[in-house]
Design a protein around this motif. Structure first.
Motif, PDB file in Angstrom:
ATOM      1  N   SER A 180      -2.654   3.985  -2.965  1.00  0.00           N
ATOM      2  CA  SER A 180      -2.614   3.202  -4.192  1.00  0.00           C
ATOM      3  C   SER A 180      -2.007   1.846  -3.899  1.00  0.00           C
ATOM      4  O   SER A 180      -1.382   1.637  -2.865  1.00  0.00           O
ATOM      5  N   GLY A 181      -2.227   0.927  -4.814  1.00  0.00           N
ATOM      6  CA  GLY A 181      -1.686  -0.412  -4.644  1.00  0.00           C
ATOM      7  C   GLY A 181      -2.671  -1.371  -3.993  1.00  0.00           C
ATOM      8  O   GLY A 181      -2.705  -2.549  -4.335  1.00  0.00           O
ATOM      9  N   ARG A 182      -3.443  -0.861  -3.060  1.00  0.00           N
ATOM     10  CA  ARG A 182      -4.478  -1.636  -2.387  1.00  0.00           C
ATOM     11  C   ARG A 182      -5.596  -0.707  -1.979  1.00  0.00           C
ATOM     12  O   ARG A 182      -5.398   0.504  -1.868  1.00  0.00           O
ATOM     13  N   THR A 183      -6.747  -1.262  -1.729  1.00  0.00           N
ATOM     14  CA  THR A 183      -7.839  -0.457  -1.218  1.00  0.00           C
ATOM     15  C   THR A 183      -7.656  -0.220   0.269  1.00  0.00           C
ATOM     16  O   THR A 183      -7.158  -1.077   1.003  1.00  0.00           O
ATOM     17  N   ALA A 188      -3.608  10.107  -0.401  1.00  0.00           N
ATOM     18  CA  ALA A 188      -4.082   9.256  -1.487  1.00  0.00           C
ATOM     19  C   ALA A 188      -3.367   7.911  -1.441  1.00  0.00           C
ATOM     20  O   ALA A 188      -2.137   7.860  -1.413  1.00  0.00           O
ATOM     21  N   LEU A 195       0.857  -1.172   0.000  1.00  0.00           N
ATOM     22  CA  LEU A 195       0.000   0.000   0.000  1.00  0.00           C
ATOM     23  C   LEU A 195       0.896   1.226   0.000  1.00  0.00           C
ATOM     24  O   LEU A 195       1.753   1.379   0.867  1.00  0.00           O
ATOM     25  N   GLN A 196       0.718   2.084  -0.993  1.00  0.00           N
ATOM     26  CA  GLN A 196       1.485   3.327  -1.047  1.00  0.00           C
ATOM     27  C   GLN A 196       0.583   4.478  -0.630  1.00  0.00           C
ATOM     28  O   GLN A 196      -0.579   4.548  -1.030  1.00  0.00           O
ATOM     29  N   LYS A 245     -12.745   6.866  -3.076  1.00  0.00           N
ATOM     30  CA  LYS A 245     -11.620   7.594  -3.668  1.00  0.00           C
ATOM     31  C   LYS A 245     -10.286   7.096  -3.125  1.00  0.00           C
ATOM     32  O   LYS A 245      -9.238   7.622  -3.497  1.00  0.00           O
ATOM     33  N   ASN A 246     -10.341   6.126  -2.215  1.00  0.00           N
ATOM     34  CA  ASN A 246      -9.118   5.602  -1.600  1.00  0.00           C
ATOM     35  C   ASN A 246      -8.285   6.704  -0.966  1.00  0.00           C
ATOM     36  O   ASN A 246      -7.054   6.732  -1.092  1.00  0.00           O
ATOM     37  N   THR A 247      -8.952   7.605  -0.288  1.00  0.00           N
ATOM     38  CA  THR A 247      -8.308   8.808   0.231  1.00  0.00           C
ATOM     39  C   THR A 247      -8.787   9.097   1.654  1.00  0.00           C
ATOM     40  O   THR A 247      -9.951   8.875   1.984  1.00  0.00           O
TER      41      THR A 247
END
Length: 129
Positions: free
Chosen positions: A25-28, A23, A2-3, A76-78
């Motif tokens: 990325s890479g995983r939810t 934000a 996970l980034q 939005k994975n945020t």
């Protein structure tokens, strides 16, 4: 992996506001409780705010209660940190972090740094007097 990438930091006058974003990325982030920490020059990293994976539970350090609000948008994975009424003592590098949280602990939050599995690189917040 996970980034996490933070943004939204900057220079603001005392009393002003900033909204930090993290934000992923890479995983939810659906499977993670999330948190914000900060580190001022010459000081140890300290807890700021946390939110459970469900978003239903939040927790704040005394320093931010009533002024900071943590929230998350899993679509939005945020993750966000709204900071109002900023003070010079809020000046620090702010870090976003993720702690894997199983489904049975969806309402749990974490406030110890060692409980977090992933960290962002940080964003500088400077509050001038």
């Amino acid at each position: 992996q996970l980034q996490l990438v933070e943004s939204g930091g900057g220079l603001v006058q005392a009393g002003g506001s900033l909204r930090l974003s993290c934000a992923a990325s890479g995983r939810t982030i659906n499977n993670y409780a999330m948190g914000w920490f900060r580190q001022a020059p010459g000081k140890e990293r300290e807890f700021v705010a946390a939110i459970s994976r469900s978003g239903g539970s939040t927790y704040y350090a005394d320093s931010g209660k009533g002024r900071f609000t943590i929230s998350r948008d899993n679509a939005k994975n945020t993750v966000y940190l709204q900071m109002n009424s900023l003070k010079p003592e809020d000046t620090a590098v702010y870090y976003c972090a993720a702690a894997h949280s199983p489904p049975y602990a969806s309402g749990r939050y974490y406030f110890n740094a060692y409980e977090y599995d992933y960290w962002g690189q940080g964003t500088q917040v400077t509050v001038s007097s």
